[in-house]
Motif scaffolding. Structure first.
Motif, mmCIF file in Angstrom:
data_model
loop_
_atom_site.group_PDB
_atom_site.id
_atom_site.type_symbol
_atom_site.label_atom_id
_atom_site.label_comp_id
_atom_site.label_asym_id
_atom_site.label_seq_id
_atom_site.Cartn_x
_atom_site.Cartn_y
_atom_site.Cartn_z
ATOM 1 N N THR A 133 -6.851 1.474 12.193
ATOM 2 C CA THR A 133 -5.960 1.935 11.131
ATOM 3 C C THR A 133 -5.702 3.421 11.319
ATOM 4 O O THR A 133 -6.632 4.205 11.516
ATOM 5 C CB THR A 133 -6.596 1.667 9.758
ATOM 6 O OG1 THR A 133 -6.778 0.249 9.612
ATOM 7 C CG2 THR A 133 -5.709 2.167 8.634
ATOM 8 N N LEU A 163 -7.831 0.247 2.914
ATOM 9 C CA LEU A 163 -7.451 -0.485 4.120
ATOM 10 C C LEU A 163 -8.680 -0.734 4.992
ATOM 11 O O LEU A 163 -9.653 0.025 4.948
ATOM 12 C CB LEU A 163 -6.421 0.319 4.906
ATOM 13 C CG LEU A 163 -5.076 0.551 4.203
ATOM 14 C CD1 LEU A 163 -4.245 1.554 4.995
ATOM 15 C CD2 LEU A 163 -4.325 -0.757 4.040
ATOM 16 N N GLN A 218 -9.802 -1.609 11.040
ATOM 17 C CA GLN A 218 -8.955 -2.112 12.110
ATOM 18 C C GLN A 218 -8.253 -3.382 11.649
ATOM 19 O O GLN A 218 -8.686 -4.017 10.689
ATOM 20 C CB GLN A 218 -9.754 -2.360 13.390
ATOM 21 C CG GLN A 218 -10.975 -3.237 13.225
ATOM 22 C CD GLN A 218 -11.799 -3.330 14.495
ATOM 23 O OE1 GLN A 218 -11.491 -2.711 15.516
ATOM 24 N NE2 GLN A 218 -12.857 -4.116 14.447
ATOM 25 N N TRP A 219 -7.199 -3.776 12.339
ATOM 26 C CA TRP A 219 -6.342 -4.837 11.840
ATOM 27 C C TRP A 219 -5.510 -5.387 12.992
ATOM 28 O O TRP A 219 -5.468 -4.824 14.093
ATOM 29 C CB TRP A 219 -5.389 -4.273 10.772
ATOM 30 C CG TRP A 219 -4.585 -3.130 11.329
ATOM 31 C CD1 TRP A 219 -4.995 -1.831 11.459
ATOM 32 C CD2 TRP A 219 -3.297 -3.202 11.950
ATOM 33 N NE1 TRP A 219 -4.040 -1.093 12.096
ATOM 34 C CE2 TRP A 219 -2.973 -1.896 12.408
ATOM 35 C CE3 TRP A 219 -2.381 -4.224 12.146
ATOM 36 C CZ2 TRP A 219 -1.784 -1.603 13.066
ATOM 37 C CZ3 TRP A 219 -1.179 -3.931 12.794
ATOM 38 C CH2 TRP A 219 -0.899 -2.634 13.235
ATOM 39 N N VAL A 223 -7.453 -7.111 3.956
ATOM 40 C CA VAL A 223 -5.998 -6.977 3.995
ATOM 41 C C VAL A 223 -5.376 -7.765 2.844
ATOM 42 O O VAL A 223 -4.432 -7.302 2.191
ATOM 43 C CB VAL A 223 -5.442 -7.449 5.351
ATOM 44 C CG1 VAL A 223 -3.914 -7.415 5.345
ATOM 45 C CG2 VAL A 223 -5.982 -6.583 6.485
ATOM 46 N N CYS A 239 0.101 3.224 7.751
ATOM 47 C CA CYS A 239 -1.207 3.286 8.418
ATOM 48 C C CYS A 239 -1.486 2.054 9.282
ATOM 49 O O CYS A 239 -2.375 2.084 10.132
ATOM 50 C CB CYS A 239 -2.311 3.444 7.379
ATOM 51 S SG CYS A 239 -2.186 4.962 6.399
ATOM 52 N N MET A 240 -0.752 0.958 9.043
ATOM 53 C CA MET A 240 -0.940 -0.271 9.823
ATOM 54 C C MET A 240 0.426 -0.757 10.318
ATOM 55 O O MET A 240 0.917 -1.806 9.902
ATOM 56 C CB MET A 240 -1.617 -1.359 8.978
ATOM 57 C CG MET A 240 -2.997 -1.001 8.476
ATOM 58 S SD MET A 240 -3.902 -2.434 7.772
ATOM 59 C CE MET A 240 -2.806 -2.926 6.434
#
Length: 333
Positions: A181, A195, A198-199, A238, A271-272
């Protein structure tokens, strides 16, 4: 003196209203999740133990059975048709159904081979008004973010025709690893849940923004994606973030429903920022050129719109599905 008092009263009232509104928004932010909450009370589906899943979504809100038929056609393409079926040792196919889907439709889908998962509705906040009644349950498709049983999920709208196997997408470099992120503090906005560190969220640019039916192939990239085809790493954090954004009045465009929400949360300047999948995986507003160039998924209601060759393809896929099950019934008899 009276004027100053009135001015102070107005300013204080506006400030109090703002604090009340902020408190209301934060109070409706999603609580932390400690278990699987997406299943409906009647859901008894045993999820196949695979790393990957292709998921579609069905509601009972449509005025006809066209989307139910489309779901059956998609099921056949993914599970039975030799030219388009997935490897079921590695990839499952799930149909998420809301409570409004009739029991007989769910029974038919199970008989067709699909894993039917009955899900709880995602509550729609008061300020989100769908442009069409049949869209009122569309946010429930976001339950895919809770399905942490799978490493990756490809979401595909039911009104999709395949020209080849789609499970090869799970080997694409854009979806192999998670992204950190981004540290964009100016994009962190009040009222939104934290958030994850990581994603993964990847999609295809929406051809509606690059010419619609007149889009070039290969297509141009756009700022926004279509929410009928996207790939994600399921993560309840998320999902909690998505719910918190839904609670904030005016934070995204409600006319686009779930597509507006997803494009806000995964905006490119945020941010994502969403990742762009290769154009050959999917086309909205599909054309004959997309078909000639072997685009794998063609997303449109081709039973009622689109170029005639694509409509003919849809009808051929529907005929294959009906013939397949008719032969099965004859063999069983």
């Amino acid at each position: 003196m009276i004027f100053k008092f009135r001015l102070f009263f107005v300013v204080a009232s506006v400030a109090l209203l703002g604090i009340t509104w902020c408190t209301h928004a934060v109070a409706h932010a999603a609580p932390p999740y400690t278990g699987s909450t997406y299943r409906g009370y009647n859901s008894t589906a045993h999820l196949p133990p695979t790393d990957y899943a292709v998921v579609t979504f069905l509601t009972g809100q449509a005025s006809d059975t066209s989307y139910f038929t489309a779901t059956r056609v998609l099921t056949h393409q993914l599970l039975h048709a030799n030219s388009t079926k997935v490897n079921q040792n590695t990839t499952s196919f799930l149909v998420l159904c809301t409570a409004t889907v009739p029991a007989e439709q769910k029974a038919t889908l199970r008989a067709d081979g699909a894993t039917v998962v009955e899900i709880r509705d995602v509550p729609v906040n008061w300020w989100i008004r769908p442009a069409s009644t049949r869209w009122k349950e569309q946010f429930s498709k976001l339950r895919v973010f809770e399905m942490e049983e799978y490493r990756r999920i490809l979401f595909v709208d039911a009104d999709t025709v395949l020209t080849g196997p789609v499970d090869g997408i799970f080997a694409e470099p854009e979806v192999a690893t998670l992204a950190p992120t981004l540290d964009r503090k100016h994009q962190v906005r009040w009222g939104e849940a934290r958030l994850p560190a990581q994603w993964l969220f990847a999609a295809r640019s929406d051809n509606a923004l690059t010419g619609a039916r007149a889009h070039p192939t290969p297509p141009l990239q756009a700022e926004s994606f279509d929410a009928g085809f996207f790939l994600l790493k399921p993560d309840r954090r998320v999902f909690a973030h998505l719910l918190s954004v839904m609670a904030l009045v005016g934070r995204f465009d409600p006319q686009a429903m779930d597509q507006g929400l997803l494009n806000y949360v995964f905006r490119r300047e945020g941010c994502m920022p969403w990742r762009e999948l290769h154009w050959r995986w999917s086309a909205t507003w599909p054309t004959e050129r997309d078909l000639e160039m072997d685009v794998v998924t063609l997303h449109d209601r081709l039973w009622r719109t689109g170029p005639q060759p694509l409509r003919d393809l849809w009808n051929a896929k529907k005929g294959e599905m009906l013939n397949f099950h008719e032969k099965g019934m004859v063999a069983a008899a």
